[in-house]
Scaffold this motif. Structure first.
Motif, PDB file in Angstrom:
ATOM      1  N   VAL A  70      44.187  53.087  34.863  1.00  0.00           N
ATOM      2  CA  VAL A  70      42.688  52.117  32.916  1.00  0.00           C
ATOM      3  C   VAL A  70      44.056  50.566  33.838  1.00  0.00           C
ATOM      4  CG1 VAL A  70      43.531  50.623  31.226  1.00  0.00           C
ATOM      5  CG2 VAL A  70      41.672  52.751  31.479  1.00  0.00           C
ATOM      6  N   HIS A  71      45.368  50.948  33.994  1.00  0.00           N
ATOM      7  CA  HIS A  71      46.671  49.891  34.587  1.00  0.00           C
ATOM      8  C   HIS A  71      45.678  49.774  35.670  1.00  0.00           C
ATOM      9  CE1 HIS A  71      51.128  48.640  35.127  1.00  0.00           C
ATOM     10  NE2 HIS A  71      49.890  47.474  34.868  1.00  0.00           N
ATOM     11  N   GLY A  72      45.807  50.159  37.080  1.00  0.00           N
ATOM     12  CA  GLY A  72      45.525  49.971  37.807  1.00  0.00           C
ATOM     13  C   GLY A  72      44.545  49.422  38.675  1.00  0.00           C
ATOM     14  N   PHE A  73      42.995  49.746  37.701  1.00  0.00           N
ATOM     15  CA  PHE A  73      41.606  49.119  37.470  1.00  0.00           C
ATOM     16  C   PHE A  73      42.221  47.674  36.737  1.00  0.00           C
ATOM     17  CE2 PHE A  73      38.785  53.268  38.310  1.00  0.00           C
ATOM     18  CZ  PHE A  73      38.374  52.333  39.158  1.00  0.00           C
ATOM     19  N   GLY A  74      42.863  47.443  36.496  1.00  0.00           N
ATOM     20  CA  GLY A  74      43.090  46.100  35.501  1.00  0.00           C
ATOM     21  C   GLY A  74      43.859  45.517  36.980  1.00  0.00           C
ATOM     22  N   LEU A  75      44.743  45.750  37.387  1.00  0.00           N
ATOM     23  CA  LEU A  75      45.631  45.067  38.754  1.00  0.00           C
ATOM     24  C   LEU A  75      44.742  45.258  39.475  1.00  0.00           C
ATOM     25  CD1 LEU A  75      48.857  47.796  39.137  1.00  0.00           C
ATOM     26  CD2 LEU A  75      48.853  45.432  38.207  1.00  0.00           C
ATOM     27  N   GLN A  78      41.643  42.064  38.438  1.00  0.00           N
ATOM     28  CA  GLN A  78      43.420  40.999  39.069  1.00  0.00           C
ATOM     29  C   GLN A  78      43.358  40.306  40.536  1.00  0.00           C
ATOM     30  OE1 GLN A  78      44.277  38.867  35.904  1.00  0.00           O
ATOM     31  NE2 GLN A  78      44.379  37.698  37.568  1.00  0.00           N
ATOM     32  N   ALA A  79      43.629  41.471  41.165  1.00  0.00           N
ATOM     33  CA  ALA A  79      43.687  40.539  42.521  1.00  0.00           C
ATOM     34  C   ALA A  79      42.471  40.433  42.977  1.00  0.00           C
ATOM     35  CB  ALA A  79      43.753  42.200  43.406  1.00  0.00           C
ATOM     36  N   MET A  80      41.992  41.203  42.793  1.00  0.00           N
ATOM     37  CA  MET A  80      39.726  40.597  43.512  1.00  0.00           C
ATOM     38  C   MET A  80      39.871  39.049  43.122  1.00  0.00           C
ATOM     39  SD  MET A  80      37.711  44.523  43.323  1.00  0.00           S
ATOM     40  CE  MET A  80      36.591  43.254  44.911  1.00  0.00           C
ATOM     41  N   ARG A  81      39.697  39.025  41.243  1.00  0.00           N
ATOM     42  CA  ARG A  81      40.056  37.566  41.150  1.00  0.00           C
ATOM     43  C   ARG A  81      40.447  36.265  41.345  1.00  0.00           C
ATOM     44  NH1 ARG A  81      41.342  39.567  36.361  1.00  0.00           N
ATOM     45  NH2 ARG A  81      39.075  39.775  35.237  1.00  0.00           N
ATOM     46  N   ASP A  82      41.728  37.157  41.672  1.00  0.00           N
ATOM     47  CA  ASP A  82      42.591  35.755  42.362  1.00  0.00           C
ATOM     48  C   ASP A  82      42.318  35.411  43.723  1.00  0.00           C
ATOM     49  OD1 ASP A  82      44.179  35.678  40.562  1.00  0.00           O
ATOM     50  OD2 ASP A  82      45.678  37.242  41.249  1.00  0.00           O
ATOM     51  N   ALA A 100      39.865  42.336  51.599  1.00  0.00           N
ATOM     52  CA  ALA A 100      41.965  42.464  51.718  1.00  0.00           C
ATOM     53  C   ALA A 100      42.473  43.036  50.724  1.00  0.00           C
ATOM     54  CB  ALA A 100      42.323  41.019  52.796  1.00  0.00           C
ATOM     55  N   ALA A 101      41.916  41.782  48.932  1.00  0.00           N
ATOM     56  CA  ALA A 101      42.724  42.451  47.796  1.00  0.00           C
ATOM     57  C   ALA A 101      42.954  43.567  48.227  1.00  0.00           C
ATOM     58  CB  ALA A 101      42.036  41.652  47.202  1.00  0.00           C
ATOM     59  N   GLN A 131      36.115  53.014  31.468  1.00  0.00           N
ATOM     60  CA  GLN A 131      34.990  52.477  32.611  1.00  0.00           C
ATOM     61  C   GLN A 131      34.177  51.188  32.193  1.00  0.00           C
ATOM     62  OE1 GLN A 131      31.384  54.513  30.423  1.00  0.00           O
ATOM     63  NE2 GLN A 131      32.191  56.774  30.395  1.00  0.00           N
ATOM     64  N   ALA A 132      35.328  50.628  31.124  1.00  0.00           N
ATOM     65  CA  ALA A 132      34.211  48.901  31.202  1.00  0.00           C
ATOM     66  C   ALA A 132      35.417  48.274  32.562  1.00  0.00           C
ATOM     67  CB  ALA A 132      35.104  49.071  29.150  1.00  0.00           C
ATOM     68  N   VAL A 133      36.932  48.620  32.560  1.00  0.00           N
ATOM     69  CA  VAL A 133      38.027  47.855  33.311  1.00  0.00           C
ATOM     70  C   VAL A 133      37.096  48.141  34.840  1.00  0.00           C
ATOM     71  CG1 VAL A 133      39.666  49.698  33.779  1.00  0.00           C
ATOM     72  CG2 VAL A 133      40.088  47.663  33.244  1.00  0.00           C
TER      73      VAL A 133
END
Length: 215
Positions: A70-75, A78-82, A100-101, A131-133
């Motif tokens: 969960v923590h990893g998919f959150g990271l 965020q990286a892909m969003r940035d 690349a991100a 599943q959600a993240v």
């Protein structure tokens, strides 16, 4: 003979932060060992708490790995969003930035990355939170792919197939980089380049020159 890495670490968490501490130390343990072959008792011993305290937060190892994932998919999200925010260029370039991100995230957080795609966190064993993240991260890719298909006047029905192709390619690059095989094959480390060079490298795999996605 035990190595120094088997000694309990001094922890700075307060009682209420034990769950977070367990997740973070699990990431360290995965990274240090290079695999997921540890038990909750190993983790408890590593950080100097009782195994009973660990089980108060995680029923089993799969539950712990779900939390790490969960923590990893959150990271990753965020990286892909940035990589996509404030970007007004063509969707091909945005796709390369997001690819690349993805590779950068895997290299920067290998412990998280391993847990995210471990058999214990396969879809059948995922918590609703995981599943959600994971879906959030996937949709960021799918939205960019949809933009690309639209700009190329290709059928939007191909979005999921094309998103899977792009995901498979960048995931493969990330795994090859983590294993050292990518640098060995290329003769240089693609991560030791500028962001622009890495994005161009990724784009070469995602969007080979003169090749378009078939309808």
């Amino acid at each position: 003979m035990k190595s120094t890495t088997d000694k309990p670490e001094k922890t700075a968490y307060h009682h209420g932060d034990l769950r977070t501490a367990l997740v973070l130390h699990a990431v360290k343990l995965i990274h240090a060992r290079g695999d997921l072959n540890f038990s909750l008792r190993d983790l408890a011993m590593k950080i100097g708490v009782s195994h009973v305290a660990v089980y108060r937060h995680f029923a089993d190892k799969a539950a712990l790995l779900n939390a790490v994932a969960v923590h990893g998919f959150g990271l990753l999200a965020q990286a892909m969003r940035d990589a996509g925010e404030g970007w007004s260029h063509e969707p091909e370039q945005q796709l390369a930035r997001q690819g690349a991100a993805y590779v950068n995230m895997a290299v920067r957080y290998p412990g998280h990355f391993a847990a995210m795609f471990a058999s214990q966190t396969a879809k059948s064993g995922q918590s609703p939170e995981l599943q959600a993240v994971a879906e959030v991260a996937y949709q960021l890719l799918a939205q960019t792919v949809a933009r690309r298909l639209q700009s190329a006047h290709l059928p939007s029905a191909n979005v999921h197939a094309e998103a899977l192709r792009c995901w498979a390619l960048v995931h493969g690059l990330a795994c090859l980089q983590l294993s050292g095989n990518l640098a060995a094959c290329l003769g240089h480390d693609p991560m030791n380049t500028s962001d622009e060079a890495l994005q161009a490298f990724v784009m070469g795999f995602l969007l080979p020159a003169g090749v378009v996605v078939p309808p």
